[in-house]
Each structure stands twice: as C-alpha cells, then as structure tokens.
Design a protein around this motif. Structure first.
Motif: not given
Length: 203
Positions: A137-143, A89-93, A77-79
């Motif tokens: 960018l989300v698609a690129e970084l999302m596991p 990606v910073d997920y909804v929290g 998840f860290l790239k």
C-alpha cells in the motif's frame, strides 16, 4: 422520526437551532431537500484533491480535544482510491503520534483543502484509520521520486463533503508557480529584445 441528511454530520440540532435564530436555516433546509451534500467523490473533486500539495487533517481524542495536523507533499500525494476513500502515506515526522493516537480512540476525522491561487476550499467529513506495515500500500500511494520516509498509511473514508464560496480567501501563489511565470516572462522579453535588436541592425 426525522429524516437524516448527509449535512447532519455537521449540522447538529444545536447548529440548526442557531441557523434558525440567525436566519439561515431555510436556505440550508432547501439544500437538504434537494439532496444535501455529496457523499461520493466526483471527478472534479478527485482532480482537485489529487492536485493539492497541502492538506489539514483534524481529529479529536477520546475526551473530545481537537487537533489539526498539516500534511504536505508533491501533487498526487493525496490519492482517491475509490468513490469514498482517500489515501496518503504518512511520512516520518516529529513522532509525537497525536493523530495516530486520536484515531485509535476516535475514528471521526475531517480534511480541509484550500487552493489559494484559485480561491477554492473543500471540506470533507468522515472517518480515518492508520495502516501500519503494509509495504504494498505504501508503494501504491507513495508519489514517484519522493524521498520522504514512510511511517504508515492513512485511509480516509468520506461521509460528506462541501465546497465553500471564495469569499474571504486571500489569493496567494506557490513560489514554484511564481518562479515559472517569471521565467516564462523573462524568456519572452529576451526574444522580443533580440527581435528589436535585429530590426535596429537592419534599419
């Protein structure tokens, strides 16, 4: 004019004065003369970063009030995007947006990564920014196969990093790793028991 070293991101004049008073300045000065802390992400550190399932991100607001936020996800998840950029990606929290607000006022940030199983920790100083509305960018970084909902992306630019010694790090293991080890042990025991039973039957 004094030389600037990469470790000066943490070793301010006040810190260096304390190091002098407490007897550690000479060793750190020698480290500085030898090149100081690395400012680019080496292949081994890239592997370490991308293998983590947990990270602590520190920021501070305009008044200097610090804040530490935990972020987690599956390994990867860290790239590492390039030699000086880490993205995730910073997920909804809980939607407090303290980190987001802090980075608007003060881009300086810090990542703390710790691997309890191997008793290793990496400290990374730098700056960070929030990227909103970038689906590519989300698609690129999302596991892959991650069901978390994306809020935004955080890009972290590395200024310097340092690795600590394992002293005082307690050794702990992830539940999934322990479960896998126990399953492998139980499978091996089952095989040995079957072999023993076969030998007994033959005897």
């Amino acid at each position: 004019m004094d030389n600037f070293y990469s470790s000066d991101v943490a070793f301010t004049k006040t810190v260096k004065d304390i190091q002098t008073r407490k007897g550690s300045r000479r060793a750190y000065a020698q480290q500085e003369q030898a090149g100081g802390w690395r400012t680019d992400i080496t292949p081994d550190i890239k592997a370490f970063i991308e293998g983590q399932t947990s990270v602590f991100l520190a920021t501070a607001n305009a008044e200097g009030q610090p804040y530490i936020q935990h972020r987690g996800g599956p390994a990867g998840f860290l790239k590492v995007i390039d030699l000086q950029t880490i993205g995730f990606v910073d997920y909804v929290g809980n939607r407090q947006f303290i980190t987001t607000g802090n980075l608007v006022d003060n881009p300086k940030a810090y990542l703390f990564l710790i691997d309890y199983a191997n008793r290793r920790r990496i400290k990374i100083w730098g700056t960070a920014k929030v990227i909103e509305g970038d689906d590519r960018l989300v698609a690129e970084l999302m596991p892959a196969d991650n069901k978390a909902r994306a809020e935004q992306v955080i890009l972290f630019t590395v200024s310097a990093w340092d690795a600590n010694c394992p002293q005082h790090i307690p050794q702990r293991f992830d539940a999934a790793d322990v479960a896998a080890a126990l399953a492998a042990r139980d499978a091996r025991i089952a095989v040995l028991e079957a072999e023993v039973a076969k030998l007994n039957a033959a005897g």
